[in-house]
Scaffold this active site. Structure first.
Site, short mmCIF file in Angstrom:
data_model
loop_
_atom_site.label_atom_id
_atom_site.label_comp_id
_atom_site.label_asym_id
_atom_site.label_seq_id
_atom_site.Cartn_x
_atom_site.Cartn_y
_atom_site.Cartn_z
N ASP A 181 -2.69 -18.53 35.61
CA ASP A 181 -3.16 -17.62 36.66
C ASP A 181 -4.59 -17.97 36.99
O ASP A 181 -5.43 -18.09 36.10
CB ASP A 181 -3.06 -16.17 36.21
CG ASP A 181 -3.56 -15.22 37.29
OD1 ASP A 181 -3.16 -15.41 38.46
OD2 ASP A 181 -4.35 -14.31 36.99
N GLU A 265 0.74 -20.21 40.68
CA GLU A 265 1.06 -19.43 41.87
C GLU A 265 0.95 -20.30 43.11
O GLU A 265 0.05 -21.12 43.23
CB GLU A 265 0.06 -18.27 42.01
CG GLU A 265 0.48 -17.03 41.27
CD GLU A 265 -0.44 -15.88 41.58
OE1 GLU A 265 0.06 -14.79 41.85
OE2 GLU A 265 -1.66 -16.07 41.56
N ASP A 358 -5.25 -11.00 33.43
CA ASP A 358 -4.97 -12.37 33.88
C ASP A 358 -3.87 -13.02 33.04
O ASP A 358 -3.05 -13.78 33.54
CB ASP A 358 -6.24 -13.23 33.83
CG ASP A 358 -7.27 -12.79 34.87
OD1 ASP A 358 -6.84 -12.27 35.92
OD2 ASP A 358 -8.48 -12.96 34.63
#
Ligand SMILES: [Zn+2]
Length: 394
Positions: A181, A265, A358
């Site tokens: 992340d 992501e 996170d």
């Protein structure tokens, strides 16, 4: 990229600067062409068309023809690459390049005969129209280098960087999956619970930078004090950039070696870093706050890290849709905005699972499913500019 400190003689430095000016001139022409384009005017000229225009311009302008055609064509090529990245949504629109700030050019189609070692600490590289230029042999030069880029930083130091496609790093072969992340405070969180942070400037260095910047703001235009402060600021900023690049190299190799599948992501960096200013008619909101965030995101070196992982672990990077990764509990799957207790803490309102926000997001990413559409870079080639034999002079 392996970068070396270049040590040109004064005459060579002048010749190199001239090449930088040529490259910048051609690049800026491309930027201008793009800026003048209006709907209904037909297609923007592509790389080949621009190379034809360049040939014409060289015939009409002797001063342009004096420069290296490779340098000028590569500037067109670099711009085309930048536009591709802009349209892919990963980078900002290519901007106007300024003297003293964006100094550099690229040479392609090089071979082993263009680099030679002089002694333990020195080597030489052959630069068209300049000749053999010495550099510090600080580590082995990649043998399969196909191109190099010469740059001059704001502090006036020259570097040469050889581009070789890195050998893929073998994964462990255990099927290990990791999610990463991208954070702002922490540069990246892994689903394993590890935190990666980019080494920026130390506290004392940052304080020194602030002091120098204040000094720079106060110094009179054209004064020696100003030039001195400017050079010192440039050196500190160059140090910060070097640390970030070094970190991205090490972290990407480490991740490619430890995990078979690396999930990130599918973020649109362009959207994240887009200016918040808006227009005169519709001014943006939270301009200052967003500008601060933008700085942090670019600083965190996220884009660079992901690019290097893709280079070193081709086909092993998967992009996961970002929906709800920060609101979803990685333990029970419950999605609730209230679970995000604070910027740093995630506490699930359903099951009570509490962990770093996170890391929670990274775990969701690790469990996610790859995006097939745009994030599908599984077979992506590294974005090194390969020479195009048909467009290069014989
Ligand atoms: Zn839960």
């Amino acid at each position: 990229m392996s970068r070396y400190r270049l040590e040109p003689t004064a005459a060579q430095a002048d010749a190199l600067l001239r090449q930088c000016a040529d490259a910048r001139y051609v690049w800026n022409l491309c930027v201008e062409q793009e800026a003048c384009w209006r709907a209904g005017r037909g297609r923007m000229p592509g790389f080949a068309e621009r190379c034809r225009q360049l040939t014409q311009a060289r015939a009409d302008n002797p001063w342009l023809a004096e420069g290296s055609v490779i340098v000028q064509q590569q500037a067109i090529k670099d711009h085309a690459q930048a536009m591709t990245r802009f349209f892919a949504g990963t980078h900002r629109r290519p901007r106007w390049r300024k003297q003293g700030k964006d100094e550099g050019f690229r040479i392609v189609a090089i071979g082993p005969q263009d680099v030679r070692r002089l002694n333990r600490n020195r080597g030489e590289v052959k630069v068209p129209k300049v000749g053999w230029v010495r550099f510090r042999w600080s580590r082995a030069v990649p043998e399969d280098a196909k191109s190099f880029r010469v740059t001059r930083d704001r502090a006036g130091r020259w570097h040469v960087a050889f581009a070789a496609i890195p050998d893929p790093v073998p994964g462990p072969g255990t099927g290990q999956v990791v999610g990463i992340d991208r954070g702002v405070a922490v540069s990246a969180a892994l689903s394993t619970g590890e935190m990666l942070s980019v080494p920026g400037l130390g506290t004392r260095e940052a304080a020194r930078l602030r002091k120098l910047e204040r000094k720079l703001a106060r110094a009179g235009r054209g004064s020696n004090r100003r030039a001195d402060a400017k050079a010192k600021v440039a050196r500190l900023k160059a140090r910060e950039t070097a640390r970030r690049k070094d970190w991205a190299e090490k972290a990407s190799t480490d991740l490619a070696r430890r995990f078979d599948v690396i999930r990130v992501e599918a973020l649109d960096i362009k959207d994240m870093t887009r200016s918040a200013r808006g227009t005169a008619d519709a001014p943006g909101r939270n301009v200052a706050a967003k500008a601060g965030l933008n700085r942090e995101i670019s600083k965190s070196g996220w884009g660079l890290l992901v690019r290097r992982i893709e280079d070193k672990a081709p086909g092993r990077v998967e992009k996961v849709p970002p929906a709800y990764t920060s609101q979803r509990c990685s333990a029970c799957g419950h999605v609730a905005r209230e679970s995000r207790a604070s910027q740093a803490l995630f506490r699930c309102v359903a099951c009570g699972n509490a962990c770093n926000a996170d890391v929670n997001a990274a775990r969701n990413i690790a469990a996610g499913h790859a995006v097939k559409a745009r994030g599908g870079h599984a077979t992506r080639q590294p974005a090194n500019r390969e020479p195009q034999p048909t467009l290069l002079p014989a």
